[in-house]
Design an enzyme around this catalytic site. Structure first.
Site, PDB file in Angstrom:
ATOM      1  N   ASN A  28       0.840  -1.201   0.000  1.00  9.95           N
ATOM      2  CA  ASN A  28       0.000   0.000   0.000  1.00  9.95           C
ATOM      3  C   ASN A  28       0.872   1.247   0.000  1.00  9.95           C
ATOM      4  O   ASN A  28       1.988   1.241   0.528  1.00  9.95           O
ATOM      5  CB  ASN A  28      -0.929   0.008   1.209  1.00  9.95           C
ATOM      6  CG  ASN A  28      -0.253  -0.512   2.469  1.00  9.95           C
ATOM      7  OD1 ASN A  28       0.608   0.146   3.020  1.00  9.95           O
ATOM      8  ND2 ASN A  28      -0.569  -1.739   2.875  1.00  9.95           N
ATOM      9  N   SER A  44      -8.260  -0.950   2.002  1.00  8.12           N
ATOM     10  CA  SER A  44      -7.799  -2.288   2.354  1.00  8.12           C
ATOM     11  C   SER A  44      -8.374  -3.367   1.432  1.00  8.12           C
ATOM     12  O   SER A  44      -9.576  -3.398   1.166  1.00  8.12           O
ATOM     13  CB  SER A  44      -8.196  -2.618   3.800  1.00  8.12           C
ATOM     14  OG  SER A  44      -7.670  -3.879   4.176  1.00  8.12           O
ATOM     15  N   SER A  73      -6.336   1.061   4.480  1.00  8.50           N
ATOM     16  CA  SER A  73      -5.361  -0.027   4.612  1.00  8.50           C
ATOM     17  C   SER A  73      -5.173  -0.417   6.071  1.00  8.50           C
ATOM     18  O   SER A  73      -5.187   0.442   6.966  1.00  8.50           O
ATOM     19  CB  SER A  73      -3.996   0.411   4.052  1.00  8.50           C
ATOM     20  OG  SER A  73      -2.993  -0.499   4.444  1.00  8.50           O
ATOM     21  N   SER A  74      -4.954  -1.711   6.305  1.00  8.53           N
ATOM     22  CA  SER A  74      -4.725  -2.199   7.670  1.00  8.53           C
ATOM     23  C   SER A  74      -3.435  -1.621   8.253  1.00  8.53           C
ATOM     24  O   SER A  74      -3.206  -1.685   9.457  1.00  8.53           O
ATOM     25  CB  SER A  74      -4.664  -3.728   7.677  1.00  8.53           C
ATOM     26  OG  SER A  74      -3.684  -4.169   6.742  1.00  8.53           O
ATOM     27  N   ASP A  75      -2.575  -1.056   7.411  1.00 14.58           N
ATOM     28  CA  ASP A  75      -1.304  -0.487   7.871  1.00 14.58           C
ATOM     29  C   ASP A  75      -1.398   1.025   8.112  1.00 14.58           C
ATOM     30  O   ASP A  75      -0.374   1.680   8.363  1.00 14.58           O
ATOM     31  CB  ASP A  75      -0.206  -0.749   6.850  1.00 14.58           C
ATOM     32  CG  ASP A  75       0.027  -2.232   6.641  1.00 14.58           C
ATOM     33  OD1 ASP A  75      -0.183  -2.729   5.512  1.00 14.58           O
ATOM     34  OD2 ASP A  75       0.363  -2.912   7.629  1.00 14.58           O
ATOM     35  N   HIS A  94       4.450   0.513   1.835  1.00 13.95           N
ATOM     36  CA  HIS A  94       4.695  -0.773   2.500  1.00 13.95           C
ATOM     37  C   HIS A  94       4.477  -1.871   1.466  1.00 13.95           C
ATOM     38  O   HIS A  94       3.445  -1.883   0.773  1.00 13.95           O
ATOM     39  CB  HIS A  94       3.731  -0.976   3.662  1.00 13.95           C
ATOM     40  CG  HIS A  94       3.816  -2.340   4.291  1.00 13.95           C
ATOM     41  ND1 HIS A  94       5.016  -2.903   4.690  1.00 13.95           N
ATOM     42  CD2 HIS A  94       2.850  -3.260   4.574  1.00 13.95           C
ATOM     43  CE1 HIS A  94       4.760  -4.089   5.209  1.00 13.95           C
ATOM     44  NE2 HIS A  94       3.481  -4.340   5.143  1.00 13.95           N
ATOM     45  N   HIS A  96       5.518  -6.300   0.493  1.00 12.03           N
ATOM     46  CA  HIS A  96       6.103  -7.584   0.893  1.00 12.03           C
ATOM     47  C   HIS A  96       6.978  -8.082  -0.253  1.00 12.03           C
ATOM     48  O   HIS A  96       6.951  -9.254  -0.615  1.00 12.03           O
ATOM     49  CB  HIS A  96       5.007  -8.588   1.230  1.00 12.03           C
ATOM     50  CG  HIS A  96       4.306  -8.296   2.529  1.00 12.03           C
ATOM     51  ND1 HIS A  96       4.077  -9.234   3.482  1.00 12.03           N
ATOM     52  CD2 HIS A  96       3.819  -7.148   3.027  1.00 12.03           C
ATOM     53  CE1 HIS A  96       3.453  -8.683   4.510  1.00 12.03           C
ATOM     54  NE2 HIS A  96       3.298  -7.413   4.251  1.00 12.03           N
ATOM     55  N   ASP A 119      23.965   4.700  -3.371  1.00  9.72           N
ATOM     56  CA  ASP A 119      23.281   5.801  -4.075  1.00  9.72           C
ATOM     57  C   ASP A 119      21.923   6.120  -3.459  1.00  9.72           C
ATOM     58  O   ASP A 119      21.397   7.217  -3.633  1.00  9.72           O
ATOM     59  CB  ASP A 119      23.068   5.437  -5.549  1.00  9.72           C
ATOM     60  CG  ASP A 119      24.316   5.663  -6.389  1.00  9.72           C
ATOM     61  OD1 ASP A 119      24.349   5.174  -7.530  1.00  9.72           O
ATOM     62  OD2 ASP A 119      25.272   6.304  -5.894  1.00  9.72           O
ATOM     63  N   HIS A 170       8.365  -9.471   9.368  1.00 13.05           N
ATOM     64  CA  HIS A 170       7.278  -8.854   8.608  1.00 13.05           C
ATOM     65  C   HIS A 170       7.793  -8.479   7.220  1.00 13.05           C
ATOM     66  O   HIS A 170       8.044  -9.357   6.405  1.00 13.05           O
ATOM     67  CB  HIS A 170       6.707  -7.655   9.398  1.00 13.05           C
ATOM     68  CG  HIS A 170       5.476  -7.057   8.790  1.00 13.05           C
ATOM     69  ND1 HIS A 170       4.740  -6.076   9.404  1.00 13.05           N
ATOM     70  CD2 HIS A 170       4.843  -7.303   7.613  1.00 13.05           C
ATOM     71  CE1 HIS A 170       3.723  -5.740   8.652  1.00 13.05           C
ATOM     72  NE2 HIS A 170       3.755  -6.465   7.551  1.00 13.05           N
ATOM     73  N   TYR A 228      16.581  15.207   0.673  1.00 12.77           N
ATOM     74  CA  TYR A 228      15.671  15.234  -0.476  1.00 12.77           C
ATOM     75  C   TYR A 228      15.308  16.677  -0.798  1.00 12.77           C
ATOM     76  O   TYR A 228      15.268  17.529   0.077  1.00 12.77           O
ATOM     77  CB  TYR A 228      14.391  14.482  -0.148  1.00 12.77           C
ATOM     78  CG  TYR A 228      14.562  12.990  -0.194  1.00 12.77           C
ATOM     79  CD1 TYR A 228      14.783  12.278   0.967  1.00 12.77           C
ATOM     80  CD2 TYR A 228      14.543  12.311  -1.398  1.00 12.77           C
ATOM     81  CE1 TYR A 228      14.971  10.915   0.932  1.00 12.77           C
ATOM     82  CE2 TYR A 228      14.704  10.946  -1.452  1.00 12.77           C
ATOM     83  CZ  TYR A 228      14.928  10.249  -0.282  1.00 12.77           C
ATOM     84  OH  TYR A 228      15.103   8.912  -0.322  1.00 12.77           O
TER      85      TYR A 228
HETATM   86  O1  5SP Z   1       1.388  -6.248   6.000  1.00  9.70           O
HETATM   87  C1  5SP Z   1       0.289  -6.657   5.613  1.00  9.70           C
HETATM   88  C2  5SP Z   1      -0.158  -8.014   5.947  1.00  9.70           C
HETATM   89  O2  5SP Z   1       0.896  -8.662   6.657  1.00  9.70           O
HETATM   90  C3  5SP Z   1      -0.544  -5.748   4.769  1.00  9.70           C
HETATM   91  O3  5SP Z   1       0.337  -4.841   4.121  1.00  9.70           O
HETATM   92  C4  5SP Z   1      -1.321  -6.421   3.669  1.00  9.70           C
HETATM   93  O4  5SP Z   1      -0.443  -7.145   2.916  1.00  9.70           O
HETATM   94  C5  5SP Z   1      -2.052  -5.363   2.881  1.00  9.70           C
HETATM   95  O5  5SP Z   1      -3.071  -4.915   3.695  1.00  9.70           O
HETATM   96  P1  5SP Z   1      -4.157  -3.821   3.166  1.00  9.70           P
HETATM   97  O6  5SP Z   1      -3.417  -2.576   2.771  1.00  9.70           O
HETATM   98  O7  5SP Z   1      -4.864  -4.433   1.963  1.00  9.70           O
HETATM   99  O8  5SP Z   1      -5.087  -3.623   4.335  1.00  9.70           O
END
Ligand code: 5SP
Length: 231
Positions: A28, A44, A73-75, A94, A96, A119, A170, A228
């Site tokens: 996200n 999310s 978003s959950s984050d 964020h 993965h 860099d 994570h 920046y």
């Molecule tokens: O870190 C995580 C899950 O571990 C989240 O980043 C999901 O991978 C995406 O979540 P949403 O943004 O869809 O809520």
């Protein structure tokens, strides 16, 4: 919130897919309008192709939704803690992404093995500690943001010179002055992580590059103040 910034957030989220940084919806991007203090973030679980400026969620720094019908978003709370603590950043990412997530899961800081890394990141990309059971229970996403800020304070790191962090067990977060730069930093982080893994396959003893070369490359790319917006 300005439509233009919302459009930048949509395009930045969709760039995560075109850059190969995300599978499913494992990532996200958000951006902040510092004048209003409002943050536009990906809803999310929504597929990137379905994103529009209209279905983004806009929250204030207290986390209250001020625009949008979908769940942020959950984050979100992690993004907000970074905006509150790092006043010079304009966007947060964020993901993965595989190689950077491998370093995160292993709890291994991404070492500065070469000039490509130097860099973009002024030294090793650090690892933020795993959260305590109490933190996970109380407010997981907020505590995640706090763990990043604490790490940067403890290691006296400048978020403008180190626009990335690896969360133990994570995955990574990056940031920048705007959504384009923040995603650039996620792309650079993933490439540097991939190259580090390949380097260690060829030469397991490969160590960090000499400091004077790191200094030269970082200053050359970011200007003498290494901030920046200077270039
Ligand atoms: O870190 C995580 C899950 O571990 C989240 O980043 C999901 O991978 C995406 O979540 P949403 O943004 O869809 O809520």
């Amino acid at each position: 919130m300005k439509q233009e910034l919302k459009q930048q957030v949509v395009e930045a989220n969709q760039r995560l897919v075109s850059s190969g940084l995300v599978a499913l919806t494992w990532g996200n991007v958000s951006a902040i309008d510092r004048e209003s203090g409002l943050v536009a973030i990906k809803p999310s679980g929504v597929d990137y192709a379905a994103l529009t400026p209209e279905n983004l969620v806009v929250v204030n720094l207290a986390g209250e939704v001020v625009e949008g019908d979908l769940r942020p978003s959950s984050d979100t709370k992690t993004h907000l803690e970074l905006y509150r603590s790092f006043p010079n950043i304009g966007a947060v990412v964020h993901t993965h992404s595989s190689c950077a997530t491998a370093f995160s899961q292993a709890g291994v800081a991404l070492p500065c093995l070469g000039t490509t890394h130097a860099d973009h990141f002024y030294g090793d990309v650090p690892v933020a500690r795993a959260l305590t059971p109490e933190e996970v229970e109380s407010d997981y996403e907020h505590a995640t943001g706090v763990s990043i800020v604490e790490l940067f304070q403890q290691q006296n790191l400048n978020p403008l010179e180190m626009p990335a962090v690896l969360l133990k067990h994570h995955a990574p977060f990056t940031w920048g002055k705007d959504p384009v730069k923040a995603v650039d930093n996620s792309i650079a982080l993933e490439m540097c992580a991939k190259m580090a893994l390949m380097t260690w396959q060829l030469q397991p003893d490969a160590g960090e590059m000499p400091r004077h070369i790191l200094e030269k490359h970082y200053q050359r790319k970011h200007g003498k103040d290494a901030y920046y917006g200077q270039n």
